[in-house]
Write a protein that holds these residues in place. Sequence first.
Motif, PDB file in Angstrom:
ATOM      1  N   TYR A  59      36.195  39.242  41.765  1.00 47.43           N
ATOM      2  CA  TYR A  59      37.530  38.820  41.369  1.00 47.43           C
ATOM      3  C   TYR A  59      38.373  40.078  41.181  1.00 47.43           C
ATOM      4  O   TYR A  59      38.129  40.853  40.244  1.00 47.43           O
ATOM      5  CB  TYR A  59      37.500  38.035  40.058  1.00 47.43           C
ATOM      6  N   THR A 118      41.675  41.650  40.008  1.00 46.09           N
ATOM      7  CA  THR A 118      42.712  41.194  39.082  1.00 46.09           C
ATOM      8  C   THR A 118      43.859  42.191  38.903  1.00 46.09           C
ATOM      9  O   THR A 118      44.847  41.872  38.247  1.00 46.09           O
ATOM     10  CB  THR A 118      42.101  40.907  37.702  1.00 46.09           C
ATOM     11  N   LYS A 129      49.337  43.259  38.382  1.00 49.83           N
ATOM     12  CA  LYS A 129      48.414  42.138  38.503  1.00 49.83           C
ATOM     13  C   LYS A 129      48.134  41.766  39.954  1.00 49.83           C
ATOM     14  O   LYS A 129      48.975  41.925  40.831  1.00 49.83           O
ATOM     15  CB  LYS A 129      48.968  40.924  37.752  1.00 49.83           C
ATOM     16  N   ASP A 178      45.494  38.652  42.145  1.00 54.71           N
ATOM     17  CA  ASP A 178      44.649  37.467  41.978  1.00 54.71           C
ATOM     18  C   ASP A 178      43.957  37.204  43.311  1.00 54.71           C
ATOM     19  O   ASP A 178      44.418  36.412  44.127  1.00 54.71           O
ATOM     20  CB  ASP A 178      45.488  36.263  41.549  1.00 54.71           C
ATOM     21  N   TYR A 206      40.150  36.537  45.197  1.00 56.40           N
ATOM     22  CA  TYR A 206      38.724  36.237  45.120  1.00 56.40           C
ATOM     23  C   TYR A 206      38.086  36.609  46.449  1.00 56.40           C
ATOM     24  O   TYR A 206      38.529  36.146  47.505  1.00 56.40           O
ATOM     25  CB  TYR A 206      38.482  34.757  44.815  1.00 56.40           C
ATOM     26  N   GLY A 215      38.731  44.933  39.010  1.00 63.43           N
ATOM     27  CA  GLY A 215      38.411  43.543  38.702  1.00 63.43           C
ATOM     28  C   GLY A 215      37.004  43.427  38.168  1.00 63.43           C
ATOM     29  O   GLY A 215      36.450  44.377  37.596  1.00 63.43           O
TER      30      GLY A 215
END
Length: 215
Positions: A90, A92, A114, A116, A118, A190
């Motif tokens: 992940y 981040t 930030k 996001d 995966y 992350g």
Amino acid sequence: MKRLSALALLAGLALSACGSAPGQITGNNRVSVGVDAGDATSFVTVTKAFTPEEVDEEGNVTPAKTVWTAGNPGPVTFTFMTRPGSDAVYITGWRITRYDFNGRVSTEVSNSDKADIYVPSGWSCPERASLPNYQSCQMYTTDGRIRSDVQPANGLPIGGFSLTFADDLIEEVQRTNAGAYSVVDIEFTGKSSNGHPVVVKASNISNRAIKAGDE
């Protein structure tokens, strides 16, 4: 597209045809993530139009004028992929660790922004094609046994994340009356699917501003 750094895989995992394990270890030695930074479109064209002074028949003067216009800056696009046997990741956040702005170099680490993202694990399974990108292969059966049909393999390439650096060069072209460039090093941060810190680095990302029009 620049082939950039990858992180080391858990010692002893078979890499098959993937080449030797990279030297940087992360995620408690369980993670190996490669990143490609596509910077071929990371440029902007800045055009200068100069109109010289004009004097009409009545002696009225129209002053000389310079007008700058800029096109749409292109982005850098990133693609992540785990190597065989790697945990999922992940991502981040990201931050700049080195910034060469037209010859002026800063190694001050920026604040983290930030993200996001995966990145599925480096394993294949019979149902892999039907799984969404945000899901990895299930390693265990319902009774807690390791599945024999799950094998180490390159993970799915995950794209869709982009950053734009070329727009920062527009004012530099206007200031210097010449083309400009920047070179950026980035660190993505992350956690692995097992909760361990992960770092993925992308270096020497090139961005350009092309000057066009009047000298």
